[in-house]
Design an enzyme around this catalytic site. Structure first.
Site, short mmCIF file in Angstrom:
data_model
loop_
_atom_site.label_atom_id
_atom_site.label_comp_id
_atom_site.label_asym_id
_atom_site.label_seq_id
_atom_site.Cartn_x
_atom_site.Cartn_y
_atom_site.Cartn_z
N ASP A 36 0.83 -1.20 0.00
CA ASP A 36 0.00 0.00 0.00
C ASP A 36 0.86 1.25 0.00
O ASP A 36 1.54 1.52 1.00
CB ASP A 36 -0.88 0.03 1.25
CG ASP A 36 -1.91 -1.08 1.25
OD1 ASP A 36 -1.96 -1.84 2.24
OD2 ASP A 36 -2.64 -1.19 0.26
N PHE A 147 -6.14 3.18 6.03
CA PHE A 147 -5.73 2.53 7.27
C PHE A 147 -6.10 1.05 7.27
O PHE A 147 -7.11 0.66 6.68
CB PHE A 147 -6.40 3.20 8.47
CG PHE A 147 -6.05 4.66 8.59
CD1 PHE A 147 -6.86 5.62 8.02
CD2 PHE A 147 -4.90 5.05 9.23
CE1 PHE A 147 -6.54 6.97 8.09
CE2 PHE A 147 -4.55 6.39 9.31
CZ PHE A 147 -5.36 7.35 8.74
N GLY A 149 -7.11 -2.42 9.64
CA GLY A 149 -7.88 -2.62 10.86
C GLY A 149 -9.29 -2.05 10.85
O GLY A 149 -9.95 -2.00 11.89
N ASP A 179 -10.22 -5.75 -0.84
CA ASP A 179 -9.20 -5.30 0.11
C ASP A 179 -9.80 -4.42 1.19
O ASP A 179 -10.42 -3.40 0.88
CB ASP A 179 -8.15 -4.50 -0.68
CG ASP A 179 -7.05 -3.91 0.17
OD1 ASP A 179 -6.29 -3.08 -0.37
OD2 ASP A 179 -6.95 -4.27 1.36
N GLY A 201 -4.71 -7.78 5.79
CA GLY A 201 -3.59 -7.28 6.59
C GLY A 201 -3.67 -7.77 8.01
O GLY A 201 -3.03 -8.77 8.39
N THR A 202 -4.47 -7.07 8.81
CA THR A 202 -4.56 -7.37 10.24
C THR A 202 -4.82 -8.84 10.51
O THR A 202 -4.12 -9.47 11.31
CB THR A 202 -5.69 -6.51 10.86
OG1 THR A 202 -5.48 -5.16 10.45
CG2 THR A 202 -5.71 -6.61 12.36
C1 DX5 Z 1 -6.20 0.15 3.30
C2 DX5 Z 1 -5.27 -0.75 2.56
C3 DX5 Z 1 -5.44 -2.21 2.89
C4 DX5 Z 1 -5.22 -2.54 4.35
C5 DX5 Z 1 -5.85 -3.87 4.65
O1 DX5 Z 1 -6.23 1.38 2.69
O2 DX5 Z 1 -5.43 -0.57 1.16
O3 DX5 Z 1 -4.58 -3.00 2.10
O4 DX5 Z 1 -3.87 -2.56 4.62
O5 DX5 Z 1 -5.73 -4.13 6.00
P1 DX5 Z 1 -6.88 -4.84 6.84
O6 DX5 Z 1 -6.97 -6.26 6.31
O7 DX5 Z 1 -6.34 -4.77 8.23
O8 DX5 Z 1 -8.15 -4.10 6.64
#
Ligand code: DX5
Length: 230
Positions: A36, A147, A149, A179, A201-202
């Site tokens: 990202d 962000f 989370g 995503d 991500g998280t």
């Molecule tokens: C947010 C990002 C995502 C984020 C996903 O703007 O584009 O890739 O890192 O993280 P989680 O899975 O924690 O929502």
């Protein structure tokens, strides 16, 4: 049928141990690494740039899926290609309108990368329709970008379904990536709607065993399975 792929998002990694974290992702059986890129302007957060992408490139052979959440992507495509990107995704909300978007997609492909187009939760699918024949990937954001989370926005599922139907109707083969707030529950909804690439991500980086967590996402039923079941 497009094979289901899982792409951990490096934004959720422990930045003090990036090499180990990238190696953990590869050893856990991920298909791609999602990166990202945020500039504090296009989105209200700053993440990392080409130098960090280049630094982690040396520690993995995973394909790099780079998402540009920046106000002036045209100025940085070359730098991310040189840093080792395999796929570059720009946002349809990028300044400069459709001609600019078309130029960006063409330049990404001309530089040997796969081209992706992203749309935010509030952006209607109609806005990306003029470009569907010129992309390798459509990224349906399931949270407002900026962000990790955050919670998955259920209203985005309808857009995945419409993209899936449109892709079939036009005989196109772009991937449908989702995503933001991806967990087994939300991934299940996305996959049944037609998505085939899961960015998480998280949920993955905070898992006790990332390999088990990736397998759990990969084993979820997809649209075809649902269709077959009818
Ligand atoms: C947010 C990002 C995502 C984020 C996903 O703007 O584009 O890739 O890192 O993280 P989680 O899975 O924690 O929502």
């Amino acid at each position: 049928m497009l094979e289901r792929l899982v792409a951990p998002s490096l934004l959720a990694a422990d930045f003090s141990r990036l090499r180990e974290e990238v190696q953990r992702v590869e050893q856990s059986g991920a298909d791609w690494l999602h990166l990202d890129i945020m500039d504090g302007h296009f989105v209200p957060n700053i993440s990392f740039g080409p130098a960090v992408v280049k630094a982690v490139r040396a520690h993995t052979r995973l394909p790099f899926d780079v998402q540009l959440m920046i106000g002036n992507p045209a100025e940085y495509i070359g730098a991310f290609v040189q840093a080792g990107a395999d796929r570059i995704t720009v946002h349809v909300e990028t300044d400069g309108g459709s001609d600019r978007v078309r130029q960006l997609l063409r330049e990404i492909r001309e530089r040997g990368c796969k081209a992706g187009l992203a749309l935010n939760p509030e952006t209607p699918l109609e806005q990306v329709e003029p470009f569907l024949a010129e992309i390798d990937l459509l990224l349906v954001m399931t949270v407002h970008p900026g962000f990790g989370g955050q919670s998955f926005i259920p209203e985005t599922v309808e857009k995945m379904e419409a993209a899936y139907v449109r892709r079939a109707a036009c005989g196109l083969r772009f991937r449908i990536e989702i995503d933001g707030g991806i967990t087994p529950e939300t991934a299940a909804a996305g996959l049944l709607a037609g998505a085939d690439v899961l960015v998480a991500g998280t949920w993955l980086f905070q898992s006790r065993d990332m390999a088990v967590a990736i397998r759990e996402l990969r084993d979820l039923a997809g649209r075809e399975a649902a269709t077959v079941k009818g």
